[in-house]
Scaffold this active site. Sequence first.
Site, PDB file in Angstrom:
ATOM      1  CD  GLU B  29      -2.494  -1.564   2.522  1.00  0.00           C
ATOM      2  OE1 GLU B  29      -2.242  -0.858   3.513  1.00  0.00           O
ATOM      3  OE2 GLU B  29      -3.168  -2.611   2.568  1.00  0.00           O
ATOM      4  CD  GLU B  60      -4.096  -4.360   4.959  1.00  0.00           C
ATOM      5  OE1 GLU B  60      -5.289  -4.702   4.780  1.00  0.00           O
ATOM      6  OE2 GLU B  60      -3.751  -3.189   5.169  1.00  0.00           O
ATOM      7  CG  PHE B  83       0.996   0.668  10.818  1.00  0.00           C
ATOM      8  CD1 PHE B  83       1.570   1.374  11.875  1.00  0.00           C
ATOM      9  CD2 PHE B  83       0.546   1.377   9.710  1.00  0.00           C
ATOM     10  CE1 PHE B  83       1.681   2.762  11.825  1.00  0.00           C
ATOM     11  CE2 PHE B  83       0.661   2.759   9.655  1.00  0.00           C
ATOM     12  CZ  PHE B  83       1.230   3.459  10.714  1.00  0.00           C
ATOM     13  CG  ASP B  85      -0.413  -2.509  14.734  1.00  0.00           C
ATOM     14  OD1 ASP B  85      -0.618  -2.501  15.955  1.00  0.00           O
ATOM     15  OD2 ASP B  85       0.609  -2.009  14.217  1.00  0.00           O
ATOM     16  CG  PHE B  86      -2.582  -2.636   9.025  1.00  0.00           C
ATOM     17  CD1 PHE B  86      -3.122  -2.218  10.236  1.00  0.00           C
ATOM     18  CD2 PHE B  86      -2.159  -1.663   8.122  1.00  0.00           C
ATOM     19  CE1 PHE B  86      -3.218  -0.869  10.542  1.00  0.00           C
ATOM     20  CE2 PHE B  86      -2.261  -0.314   8.428  1.00  0.00           C
ATOM     21  CZ  PHE B  86      -2.785   0.089   9.636  1.00  0.00           C
ATOM     22  CG  HIS B 129      -1.997   2.474  13.561  1.00  0.00           C
ATOM     23  ND1 HIS B 129      -3.315   2.563  13.956  1.00  0.00           N
ATOM     24  CD2 HIS B 129      -2.015   2.526  12.204  1.00  0.00           C
ATOM     25  CE1 HIS B 129      -4.091   2.667  12.878  1.00  0.00           C
ATOM     26  NE2 HIS B 129      -3.328   2.648  11.809  1.00  0.00           N
TER      27      HIS B 129
END
Lengths: 328, 323
Positions: B29, B60, B83, B85-86, B129
């Site tokens: 991204e 993702e 991140f 987190d994703f 994040h």
Amino acid sequence: MNLSQELLASMYRKMMKIRKFEQRVSELFAQGMVPGFVHLYIGEEATAVGVCENLKDTDYITSTHRGHGHLIAKGGELKYMMAELFGRKTGYCKGKGGSMHIADAKIGILGANGIVGAGLPISVGSGLSARMRGTDQVTVCFFGDGASNQGTFHEAMNMASIWRLPVIFVCENNLYGISMRQDRHQAIADISDRAQAYGFPGITVDGNDVLAVYEVAHEAVKRAREGAGPTLIECKTYRWRGHFEGDPTTYRAKEELEEWMAKDPIPRFARYLEENGYASRKELEEIERSVESEVQQAIDFAEKSDLPDEADAVTDVYSDLVEEGRAR
Amino acid sequence: MRIMTYAEALREAMRNELKKDPRVFIMGEDVGRFGGCFGVTGNLVEEFGEDRVRDTPISEEAIAGAAIGAAATGMRPVAEIMFIDFVTVAMDQLVNQAAKMRYMFGGNISLPMVVRLPEGGGIQAAAQHSQCLEAWLTHVPGIKVVYPSEPKDALGLLISSIRDDNPVAFIEHKMLYSVKGEVPDENEPIPLGLAEVKRPGKNATVIATGYMVAKALKAADQLAKEGIEIEVVDPRTLFPLDKDTIYGSIKKTHKAVIVTEEAKRGGWGGELAAQIAEEIFDYLDAQIVRIGALNTPIPFAKNLEDYVIPSEVDIINQVKSIL
């Protein structure tokens, strides 16, 4: 379409090969010879064969948990498949994968897959790779009506669309996502309608009519090879067996099964071949017998094969590392 | 020697491999025209074009899956998840597909792919994040996990990761991107699975990862003033793990302190502690100490974030507690 006698015979042989293979696997499972989870393709043969007869060995497919038919249609060898189902070291995956995880990279089979809808993004990657390497290879992504409700469906369709990738999405709508009938799991009748949302063609075809499937796939493969981007093909078909072997199928009516069994794609194609003079009854029976013997040879091969060595349990996790074993 | 930031070193590694190998490409991204959320890919798109430095939609799972499909068919993708987190959204593709395909298929398929995963707190990015999720990845057989703590390691380890024939989760710490350091003049790979002693010492071994290495080195300076010399060891690769270097240090100091930024409960640091206890217990003169983030989501307010994430003071206190 004007198809050669040779091609028609090959299609019939492959459909019969899938049918006979699956019938024997069903028996072997019941006898306890084939362990684990087994999802059979009986009743859906026209779809895999109609699509894959348009492919070259260098083209790719991604498959599903119900993958035996796709593998056979793409050229997978019965003896290595059967040995894998038996969990033997001579199997496609050395006995480490089983029914749901057979792959043969040499003929573009990027793997059956135990996760519903997981092949969709992978097909985008092989499509992208073919484009970047400048080849004319296409990827066929097989998935079911159940997978069309996964998030991967949306992500993959969109990505393939914006990059106009050579991917043919083939949805085998066999009417059930495990126990849930299509009219309970989605509010549309034709999954091909969804293609419109991604800006590429979607078409629904009778998945039990091998020639109709062949024709639609032919056009989609041509489009993909020419750089015109993806197509979504929905093949309406039906699985005769349960979701897995041992599934009591209490969720569907006997009449429904009977109605679909009457639409059996194999005798239907046989009638076409006979009526149009492409093959005699005798020739078709010969094909059936030769396929039966090939399946028997595959079973013999599997039965005679050794179990994997325990030491192999810790190899193939990485290309260059062997995980720690255990002393016993 | 050259001076580079951690982000520049990562970019240099990608540039080096993009130049050298036509199979390598970048996807993620905003990695192209935007240059990456943290500016890591920078101007690579101008040098190599939009095909090879490929912007993707916010998808993702499809980014990870596309990397797998491309890797399985002759390419060497470097995917970025903006991140770590994703990575939750891409987890099926990484855990059930990338990590397992070689094994399930009996060695039939190779997946030479890198997934870059920026992690960590410190920028008040709050709970979604700022996480450190390396334990999720090291837990899964079939993935290598790499985590550089300074520019030279970022350069050398990313080159090796791109050349590796296995899926590599390449973790980067956001607080390190602007940190400068000396980098060798030649773009040489650093082998995966090789730890480095960042500071020699004799009183205790502090095994630290990512941004915690810098904090451990600061703590070492403070402790040195009091006559306490800690040895700071950076594993650099979380799996495969260089036990020889780590154990060698502990056998010398007889003390082990593990500092990671992950929530302490169920972390990679706990796994390392268990391995040390199982394998070289007799060399220890004190209990193993783990320092990690508190077991909370990462909070937003600066003072709360600082409280939850380990600091050099925590390292100093914990080292002293076992001397």
